[in-house]
Design a protein around this motif. Sequence first.
Motif, PDB file in Angstrom:
ATOM      1  N   MET A   2       0.828  -1.244  -0.074  1.00  0.00           N
ATOM      2  CA  MET A   2       0.054   0.141  -0.056  1.00  0.00           C
ATOM      3  C   MET A   2       0.993   1.248   0.001  1.00  0.00           C
ATOM      4  N   LYS A   3       2.067   1.186   0.507  1.00  0.00           N
ATOM      5  CA  LYS A   3       2.898   2.520   0.740  1.00  0.00           C
ATOM      6  C   LYS A   3       3.480   2.574  -0.862  1.00  0.00           C
ATOM      7  N   GLY A  14       4.056   3.171  -7.946  1.00  0.00           N
ATOM      8  CA  GLY A  14       4.923   4.309  -8.486  1.00  0.00           C
ATOM      9  C   GLY A  14       6.430   3.903  -8.277  1.00  0.00           C
ATOM     10  N   SER A  15       7.421   4.870  -8.742  1.00  0.00           N
ATOM     11  CA  SER A  15       8.955   4.916  -8.430  1.00  0.00           C
ATOM     12  C   SER A  15       9.363   3.794  -9.207  1.00  0.00           C
ATOM     13  N   ASN A  16       8.838   3.281 -10.476  1.00  0.00           N
ATOM     14  CA  ASN A  16       9.513   2.292 -11.252  1.00  0.00           C
ATOM     15  C   ASN A  16      10.512   2.973 -12.302  1.00  0.00           C
ATOM     16  N   HIS A  17      11.447   2.034 -12.701  1.00  0.00           N
ATOM     17  CA  HIS A  17      12.187   2.191 -13.704  1.00  0.00           C
ATOM     18  C   HIS A  17      11.964   1.450 -14.896  1.00  0.00           C
ATOM     19  N   VAL A  18      11.712   1.927 -16.188  1.00  0.00           N
ATOM     20  CA  VAL A  18      11.312   1.129 -17.534  1.00  0.00           C
ATOM     21  C   VAL A  18      12.236   1.263 -18.491  1.00  0.00           C
ATOM     22  N   GLU A  19      12.716   0.182 -19.055  1.00  0.00           N
ATOM     23  CA  GLU A  19      13.499   0.371 -20.138  1.00  0.00           C
ATOM     24  C   GLU A  19      12.603  -0.788 -21.377  1.00  0.00           C
ATOM     25  N   GLY A  43      11.614  -2.061  -9.593  1.00  0.00           N
ATOM     26  CA  GLY A  43      10.871  -1.165  -8.767  1.00  0.00           C
ATOM     27  C   GLY A  43       9.581  -1.776  -8.219  1.00  0.00           C
ATOM     28  N   PRO A  44       8.658  -1.234  -7.814  1.00  0.00           N
ATOM     29  CA  PRO A  44       7.626  -1.782  -7.163  1.00  0.00           C
ATOM     30  C   PRO A  44       6.525  -2.558  -7.845  1.00  0.00           C
ATOM     31  N   THR A  88      13.527   1.970  -5.466  1.00  0.00           N
ATOM     32  CA  THR A  88      12.514   2.946  -5.819  1.00  0.00           C
ATOM     33  C   THR A  88      12.946   4.432  -6.416  1.00  0.00           C
ATOM     34  N   ASP A  89      14.144   4.224  -7.034  1.00  0.00           N
ATOM     35  CA  ASP A  89      14.657   5.264  -7.615  1.00  0.00           C
ATOM     36  C   ASP A  89      14.112   5.691  -9.003  1.00  0.00           C
TER      37      ASP A  89
END
Length: 478
Positions: free
Chosen positions: A87-88, A114-119, A261-262, A294-295
Amino acid sequence: MSWPSLFQIYFYSEWILRFIMLIEVPRYRKPAFATAWLMILMLFPWPGFILYLFIGIQRPPKHRLYQKEKLIQALADLKNNFAGSYMKLQASLDSGKQRSSELVAKSGGMFAMGSNHVEFINESENFILQLITDIDRALHHVHLQFYIFEYDDVGRRVCEAVIRAASRGVECRLLLDAMGSRKFINRKSPGLRKKGIKIVAAYPMISLRHYLGRLDWRTHRKIAVIDGKTAFTGSQNIVDPSYGHNESNLIWRDLVARISGPAVFSLQAVFLSDWYLGTDEALNGADFFPPPDTDGDSPIQVLPSGPVYSPSNYHMVVIDALYHAKKQIIITTPYFIPDDAMLQALESACRRGIDLNLVIPKKSDQFLPGNAARSYYEDIMKWGARIHLYNEGILHAKSISIDEEICFFGSSNFDIRSFTLNFEMDLVFYGQKEVDDIKKQQLAYIDQSEELDPEKWNSRGLLRKTVENLIRLLSPML
């Protein structure tokens, strides 16, 4: 008194069968599905009846209903075990995107994270190299779920990486569709199991008496999860991009997302629930859900879909998004077989002045779906849509971008099979960078296509039109 001949018995049995099926077929189906099946059954009663037993029965058998309850419970258990951290990590979206996200969450059970990195990876070889690199770095587990896994050069290299991981003590699990990967499962799984690799055939072709439901429920998902930290999903299978064809220009063009990420939490949860469905092995320890990186800054929502979800959730979410489009819609898909609800949504978009673009392969790898798709071209061009025929191979990437605000991306084709029968895996992107990246790739596909001219298309021969329109009647079955 003379006994009836075998021919007479067969003749009378056909009419009895027609009458019975005229009562049975419409009971649990939409009109389009019922009409398609009744046409087959009226023309070919006994062959049609046998086909109906295998792929026509809509009501799931008892063991499928049991599997559905297992799947729902497995997902619920995973979410409950990690509810606090889950949930956070939910994404914060603006009001318009939040409305879409809530519908996705209610229909698929997953929140936007949120806070994902995608390629994004648009070359088959680059995807395979990156997958092998990540497998070679694995410390705890490697989870692979694919529709097609072939032991060609590509499959051999991936297998070698998995074997290396297993030799280091890494837990390796392969969940492969029993039909799409049947050659690999039959020939290679015994040897791989001896090396400590767990392989499960999803939805095996078991006995008719036990099944007596649809044999064409397939897992069409493409998921790889490494150590619960990195995941891949998209349209590409583990197979050479030529799929064994000798024609030099018949190359499958795919698109894959590599995610950290999450959102990996959600992809892992889908894999583990599917694994539980096929094995009764519940894997819900903390090692499978480590604290995520979470970067990144990308909000992503995972949308699993399939026949156990009611109603057809991906279908419903896409229709809702189409009705809320304001400027532009771009769809890339290898197969275009919309149902009436999808056609109405597309027509509504065109009549509202939306710039609708459909990108589809010029040459289809399948006769029936290809001709069924072509039967829709005239109608949608009449509404004002533009059709782009991709001629650099088989466009296999599946994506929908809407208004440069939201994108759907994953394994689902724009056809009835993906909407209602296959177990699919799609992502919903809300971040501007990811939406822009997907649209940039879509525009590159359009640049490699030729736009279909309505007048030229409408002047094609009567025989072609007739074949396409007859096959269109079978659309609900394709």
